[in-house]
Scaffold this motif. Sequence first.
Motif, PDB file in Angstrom:
ATOM      1  N   PHE A 492       0.502-121.512  46.613  1.00  0.00           N
ATOM      2  CA  PHE A 492      -0.604-120.848  47.309  1.00  0.00           C
ATOM      3  C   PHE A 492      -0.050-119.603  47.982  1.00  0.00           C
ATOM      4  O   PHE A 492       0.954-119.673  48.695  1.00  0.00           O
ATOM      5  N   THR A 493      -0.705-118.468  47.760  1.00  0.00           N
ATOM      6  CA  THR A 493      -0.161-117.234  48.318  1.00  0.00           C
ATOM      7  C   THR A 493      -1.246-116.284  48.799  1.00  0.00           C
ATOM      8  O   THR A 493      -2.356-116.258  48.263  1.00  0.00           O
ATOM      9  N   GLY A 494      -0.916-115.540  49.828  1.00  0.00           N
ATOM     10  CA  GLY A 494      -1.793-114.530  50.416  1.00  0.00           C
ATOM     11  C   GLY A 494      -0.954-113.702  51.360  1.00  0.00           C
ATOM     12  O   GLY A 494       0.282-113.788  51.349  1.00  0.00           O
ATOM     13  N   HIS A 495      -1.575-112.932  52.222  1.00  0.00           N
ATOM     14  CA  HIS A 495      -0.793-111.997  53.021  1.00  0.00           C
ATOM     15  C   HIS A 495      -0.417-112.532  54.407  1.00  0.00           C
ATOM     16  O   HIS A 495       0.757-112.656  54.739  1.00  0.00           O
ATOM     17  N   ARG A 496      -1.398-112.841  55.231  1.00  0.00           N
ATOM     18  CA  ARG A 496      -1.094-113.258  56.607  1.00  0.00           C
ATOM     19  C   ARG A 496      -0.623-114.709  56.636  1.00  0.00           C
ATOM     20  O   ARG A 496      -1.207-115.572  56.002  1.00  0.00           O
ATOM     21  N   PRO A 497       0.426-114.999  57.428  1.00  0.00           N
ATOM     22  CA  PRO A 497       1.024-116.339  57.387  1.00  0.00           C
ATOM     23  C   PRO A 497       0.294-117.355  58.264  1.00  0.00           C
ATOM     24  O   PRO A 497      -0.476-117.015  59.151  1.00  0.00           O
ATOM     25  N   MET A 498       0.591-118.612  57.990  1.00  0.00           N
ATOM     26  CA  MET A 498       0.144-119.712  58.838  1.00  0.00           C
ATOM     27  C   MET A 498       1.221-120.137  59.822  1.00  0.00           C
ATOM     28  O   MET A 498       0.922-120.743  60.850  1.00  0.00           O
ATOM     29  N   TYR A 499       2.486-119.813  59.482  1.00  0.00           N
ATOM     30  CA  TYR A 499       3.604-120.165  60.354  1.00  0.00           C
ATOM     31  C   TYR A 499       4.555-118.985  60.459  1.00  0.00           C
ATOM     32  O   TYR A 499       4.954-118.404  59.453  1.00  0.00           O
ATOM     33  N   SER A 500       4.917-118.637  61.686  1.00  0.00           N
ATOM     34  CA  SER A 500       5.901-117.582  61.930  1.00  0.00           C
ATOM     35  C   SER A 500       6.458-117.746  63.331  1.00  0.00           C
ATOM     36  O   SER A 500       5.711-117.969  64.292  1.00  0.00           O
ATOM     37  N   SER A 501       7.776-117.631  63.456  1.00  0.00           N
ATOM     38  CA  SER A 501       8.406-117.672  64.776  1.00  0.00           C
ATOM     39  C   SER A 501       8.224-116.374  65.538  1.00  0.00           C
ATOM     40  O   SER A 501       8.502-116.306  66.738  1.00  0.00           O
ATOM     41  N   ASN A 502       7.790-115.336  64.819  1.00  0.00           N
ATOM     42  CA  ASN A 502       7.493-114.063  65.469  1.00  0.00           C
ATOM     43  C   ASN A 502       6.049-114.115  65.961  1.00  0.00           C
ATOM     44  O   ASN A 502       5.108-114.155  65.171  1.00  0.00           O
TER      45      ASN A 502
END
Length: 635
Positions: A492-502
């Motif tokens: 599954f791919t797209g631009h904005r993430p669901m998980y990021s430490s930033n």
Amino acid sequence: MEIFWVFKIFLTFTIFFLMGDPFFSHSSSLPEGLAKSAAAHRNYTAISEFRVLNRKPLKDCPDLNPYLQINTSSIAKLSDDGYITVNVTGVLLPSATDWVAMISPSHAAVTACLENSILYKETGDFRSLPLLCHYPVKAQYLRSDPDYLSCKKKECKKKVNGKCVLRTCSASLSFHVINIRTDIEFVLFAGGFVAPCILRRSQPLRFANPNKPLYGHISSTDSTAKSMRVTWVSGNQQPQHVQYGNGKSVTSLVSTFSQSDMCNTSRSNPAKDFGWHDPGYIHSAVMTGLNPSTKYPYRYGSDSSGWSNWTTFKTPPAGGSDEIKFLAFGDMGKAPRDASTEHYIQPGSLSVIEAMADELSSGGVDAIYHIGDISYATGFLVEWDFFLHQINPVASKVSYMTAIGNHERDFGDSGSVYFTPDSGGECGVPYETYFPMPAVAKDKPWYSIEQGSVHFTVISTEHNWTQNSEQYEWMKKDMASVDRSRTPWLIFTGHRPMYSSNDGNIILPSVDDKFVGAVEPLLLANKVDLVLFGHVHNYERTCAVYKQQCKAMPKKERNGIDTYDNTKYSAPVHAVIGMAGFSLDKFSNKGKPWSLVRISEFGYTRVHATKKELKVEYVNSNTRKVEDSFRIIKS
């Protein structure tokens, strides 16, 4: 006496800038809303003084120097790709604020733009003085020549009694120029980017063949791998052809877009205004009768417009076959191949392209996936040409598949989920024209495709993804329909993430909790194996995670590779791969519990999927070393 001549002209220049330039004398008396015109335009992404040049009052500098000239190394017709030396001679007093702009088209009215005043009023700028109404393609300060400010390159212009009393200085700059169809010229300015005035203009330079078919790239049309699309740019609107294989030929469909096609909102934007550049004509043709995993020669063009060079491309493996090898990344953009300043530079993009081109030359790549933030043109349309030129060494040889990002689509009141003006007024129109994917419909750029053992579900995070929306229902149906005996892996791919430490910031966090809340349950319900996102400019890998909780951890093998066993599925593994060009985001010292690997270096991911194993490697594009590697397996 030599000092007297220089001081006299310098004094005149000083009086002009302090007394006669309206930038200094009137800006503070403007109404507050108008005085903030330039400031408002800084709200577009990464705006610098260079990018808001057309917000600045502009006039000719006082022409008191009879020696000053600007010339180029080439007066003949320009090639499709090359370097031009710009020589500035006869300078009496070198200044750190002297600069040269590359302008296109050459007839751009950089001295006045009164006939276009209505366009500026729409931006909230009501000044009646001439403005730099056409945005420079690129620019360089003369101080880039290390001998300029010290005047090491001198020429005597006046002698008295055999003694030189007046010397002038010179500088040389190198500009990388590609065929953008419209004529170019170089303009010499004083006053820096903040308060520019024109000193001299070069003679116009024309391209040898403005109709030349260029920047071809290929993409998949379906999961059979029996047809491939070629898309290219030309200055000629007449249909052209693709010749391929053993004597086959297909005629192109031709499209283009105009300023009126950009974001149709009440808000001003660069794409309709000072960032506009004629895109020429975009040709697209579908080659049919192909076999999967097979190499074919091809070229595109016509006898009247010219032909591209012969190139060899490789079809990807058909969906359901045993394996696929592909590269994936996000947030690439482009960077100049000279010392120029541009409004938006992605410093890592060149190293990533060069590393991937080397990898393609070994023959071990079947496809490429670029998941959003494609060119970062953001309303400055000529930069699409430079991006297409940059990716050509790889995109012309294997299937180059894309997803839309915020810098292609977002703009207030345009139908995008997010209100930020990140597309600079493009609203996805150039993106969808240059990169026609097998999408649902216009401005519905989500699609799925199968290659090898993988089913790819490619979404738009910039279009409505809420429950019961059209895209949500499509995602739900698409993933539920995957035949796991045919394609055991679901990516599954797209631009904005669901998980990021930033974390981003309060106004624009890196992760949209509403997006996660709506879509993440679909990933778990459909047993998605791997999730690839961009948007955040680094590399990060998670555990098998759902709702911020690690549902399973990988096992460290003897070779040091982390292995996730999906024989008993628990949750997807997420990877943020937005490290392909844009200035990198640094990590804080405190990581999240679900975050296993965090790397802030330019690079891309290399993926090899067989029926039983999905292996992912993160490659540092500068060192070419693998800095992270993991596997997902199924018994």
